[in-house]
Scaffold this motif. Sequence first.
Motif, PDB file in Angstrom:
ATOM      1  N   PHE A 209       0.834  -1.201   0.000  1.00  0.00           N
ATOM      2  CA  PHE A 209       0.000   0.000   0.000  1.00  0.00           C
ATOM      3  C   PHE A 209       0.875   1.260   0.000  1.00  0.00           C
ATOM      4  O   PHE A 209       0.657   2.183  -0.797  1.00  0.00           O
ATOM      5  CB  PHE A 209      -0.961  -0.020   1.201  1.00  0.00           C
ATOM      6  N   ILE A 210       1.896   1.288   0.842  1.00  0.00           N
ATOM      7  CA  ILE A 210       2.777   2.475   0.935  1.00  0.00           C
ATOM      8  C   ILE A 210       3.461   2.719  -0.417  1.00  0.00           C
ATOM      9  O   ILE A 210       3.532   3.854  -0.899  1.00  0.00           O
ATOM     10  CB  ILE A 210       3.817   2.290   2.084  1.00  0.00           C
ATOM     11  N   LYS A 211       3.922   1.632  -1.045  1.00  0.00           N
ATOM     12  CA  LYS A 211       4.610   1.792  -2.346  1.00  0.00           C
ATOM     13  C   LYS A 211       3.636   2.205  -3.444  1.00  0.00           C
ATOM     14  O   LYS A 211       3.985   2.985  -4.330  1.00  0.00           O
ATOM     15  CB  LYS A 211       5.312   0.483  -2.727  1.00  0.00           C
ATOM     16  N   CYS A 212       2.419   1.691  -3.393  1.00  0.00           N
ATOM     17  CA  CYS A 212       1.422   2.086  -4.408  1.00  0.00           C
ATOM     18  C   CYS A 212       1.091   3.569  -4.241  1.00  0.00           C
ATOM     19  O   CYS A 212       1.006   4.301  -5.231  1.00  0.00           O
ATOM     20  CB  CYS A 212       0.144   1.264  -4.276  1.00  0.00           C
ATOM     21  N   ARG A 213       0.929   3.997  -3.012  1.00  0.00           N
ATOM     22  CA  ARG A 213       0.615   5.410  -2.754  1.00  0.00           C
ATOM     23  C   ARG A 213       1.723   6.291  -3.310  1.00  0.00           C
ATOM     24  O   ARG A 213       1.478   7.285  -3.991  1.00  0.00           O
ATOM     25  CB  ARG A 213       0.458   5.629  -1.237  1.00  0.00           C
ATOM     26  N   ARG A 214       2.962   5.866  -3.057  1.00  0.00           N
ATOM     27  CA  ARG A 214       4.117   6.621  -3.553  1.00  0.00           C
ATOM     28  C   ARG A 214       4.131   6.664  -5.087  1.00  0.00           C
ATOM     29  O   ARG A 214       4.418   7.690  -5.693  1.00  0.00           O
ATOM     30  CB  ARG A 214       5.377   5.931  -3.040  1.00  0.00           C
ATOM     31  N   ALA A 215       3.828   5.528  -5.715  1.00  0.00           N
ATOM     32  CA  ALA A 215       3.845   5.452  -7.188  1.00  0.00           C
ATOM     33  C   ALA A 215       2.770   6.350  -7.786  1.00  0.00           C
ATOM     34  O   ALA A 215       2.990   7.001  -8.813  1.00  0.00           O
ATOM     35  CB  ALA A 215       3.642   4.010  -7.636  1.00  0.00           C
ATOM     36  N   MET A 216       1.614   6.412  -7.145  1.00  0.00           N
ATOM     37  CA  MET A 216       0.525   7.256  -7.648  1.00  0.00           C
ATOM     38  C   MET A 216       0.923   8.724  -7.526  1.00  0.00           C
ATOM     39  O   MET A 216       0.706   9.520  -8.438  1.00  0.00           O
ATOM     40  CB  MET A 216      -0.783   6.995  -6.886  1.00  0.00           C
ATOM     41  N   GLU A 217       1.532   9.067  -6.377  1.00  0.00           N
ATOM     42  CA  GLU A 217       1.960  10.460  -6.173  1.00  0.00           C
ATOM     43  C   GLU A 217       3.035  10.846  -7.179  1.00  0.00           C
ATOM     44  O   GLU A 217       3.003  11.908  -7.782  1.00  0.00           O
ATOM     45  CB  GLU A 217       2.483  10.645  -4.738  1.00  0.00           C
ATOM     46  N   GLN A 218       3.997   9.939  -7.376  1.00  0.00           N
ATOM     47  CA  GLN A 218       5.129  10.203  -8.269  1.00  0.00           C
ATOM     48  C   GLN A 218       4.698  10.370  -9.726  1.00  0.00           C
ATOM     49  O   GLN A 218       5.221  11.208 -10.437  1.00  0.00           O
ATOM     50  CB  GLN A 218       6.112   9.030  -8.137  1.00  0.00           C
ATOM     51  N   THR A 219       3.748   9.570 -10.173  1.00  0.00           N
ATOM     52  CA  THR A 219       3.334   9.611 -11.588  1.00  0.00           C
ATOM     53  C   THR A 219       2.202  10.599 -11.837  1.00  0.00           C
ATOM     54  O   THR A 219       1.971  11.006 -12.969  1.00  0.00           O
ATOM     55  CB  THR A 219       2.846   8.225 -12.063  1.00  0.00           C
ATOM     56  N   GLY A 220       1.463  10.920 -10.786  1.00  0.00           N
ATOM     57  CA  GLY A 220       0.309  11.807 -10.943  1.00  0.00           C
ATOM     58  C   GLY A 220      -0.869  11.111 -11.624  1.00  0.00           C
ATOM     59  O   GLY A 220      -1.857  11.761 -11.987  1.00  0.00           O
ATOM     60  N   LEU A 221      -0.786   9.790 -11.800  1.00  0.00           N
ATOM     61  CA  LEU A 221      -1.888   9.052 -12.436  1.00  0.00           C
ATOM     62  C   LEU A 221      -2.985   8.773 -11.403  1.00  0.00           C
ATOM     63  O   LEU A 221      -2.751   8.837 -10.193  1.00  0.00           O
ATOM     64  CB  LEU A 221      -1.375   7.745 -13.054  1.00  0.00           C
ATOM     65  N   THR A 222      -4.166   8.442 -11.912  1.00  0.00           N
ATOM     66  CA  THR A 222      -5.298   8.259 -10.990  1.00  0.00           C
ATOM     67  C   THR A 222      -5.943   6.875 -11.113  1.00  0.00           C
ATOM     68  O   THR A 222      -6.951   6.607 -10.481  1.00  0.00           O
ATOM     69  CB  THR A 222      -6.384   9.340 -11.237  1.00  0.00           C
ATOM     70  N   THR A 223      -5.355   6.008 -11.970  1.00  0.00           N
ATOM     71  CA  THR A 223      -5.862   4.633 -12.066  1.00  0.00           C
ATOM     72  C   THR A 223      -4.758   3.668 -11.666  1.00  0.00           C
ATOM     73  O   THR A 223      -3.617   3.786 -12.111  1.00  0.00           O
ATOM     74  CB  THR A 223      -6.336   4.313 -13.505  1.00  0.00           C
TER      75      THR A 223
END
Length: 337
Positions: A248-262
């Motif tokens: 979960f922590i890594k997914c949250r980071r990946a979403m923040e880093q890429t700015g993607l929403t899916t």
Amino acid sequence: MLVLGIETSCDETATALYDSERGLLAHEVYSQLELHAEYGGVVPELASRDHIRKISPLIRQVIEKTKLALTDVDGIAYTAGPGLLGALLVGTTVGRSMAFALEKPAIAVHHMEGHLLAPMLDPNPPEFPFVALLVSGGHTQLIRVQGIGQYELLGESVDDAAGEAFDKTAKMLGLPYPGGPALAELAKQGNPQRFTFPRPMTDRPGLDFSFSGLKTFALYTLRDHGDDAQTKADIAYAFEHAVVETMFIKCRRAMEQTGLTTLIMAGGVSANQRLRARLDEFAKQKGYQVHYPQNEFCTDNAAMIAYAGCQRLMAGQHEGLEFASRARWPLEELPAI
Ligand code: KG4
Ligand code: ZN
């Protein structure tokens, strides 16, 4: 376009018929679980020999189920890697040879691309671009996906894959192979307050994972606290919780880093209910879309291979007469369509 999919990369023999207009028409999976259970893991040579026994009957089954003829098939998609080389060679040889005999195009499919595209078999598929968390017995990867074949690796496990860590820890707890689902079941009886396991590599920047330390932590906890049934359940809970929180922590980071929403999650471990619940909660909170494959398409199957192959064949890609299987095959080497 009607595509026959063939999957033999590990310990499941699978076939499927996917049609670009009508969707998935039929699929069959034969699991070699019993064959390998007494060894506590997959024995590659036994796997290859069993694929040889099962592949032709399973191809016949999907054909008979749909009342179609082999000559109706417009192309053949087979998993060419990554996986166990001997096992891969069975599907590759059969798929390539059948395509030659039928005078139809053949396409070599990357097993992890198959997993990555499995959510596309859903009636309500995700839209590109998205972040993909691929969690299987052999891989743990976070990938930025712009389209089919447009993959940027954001992070991956530096040691054990998530499924591998589940399986090894489960074995330690005396659970049968493959341990992932059994460990998740045992964890339901665990006391959430008893043990806290570390969240590996979450205290430093980056999107890589490491799971081998968790396995060792489980081993020491077992040694220090006895191995009665309740302690095992408590360890199963703490282990699963640590894996889920880390992902979960890594997914949250990946979403923040890429700015993607899916976000999509695929591969065997994506069947894990606690992991799904955690990502669902996160997505809801942030207003993100989150997609998983239907349960039967989380673990190895040929529907995902037929789907991926169909997209590439429709884009005009196909193999020459030569063929190869690859035990290792970086996802980023795939051409875009
Ligand atoms: O994708 P997959 O079928 O095969 C590979 O390509 O590796 O993944 C199999 C892995 C195994 O390690 C298995 O223990 C794990 O997926 N798995 C699970 C669950 N169901 C399967 N791990 C945790 N929770 C589950 N419910
Ligand atoms: Zn797989």
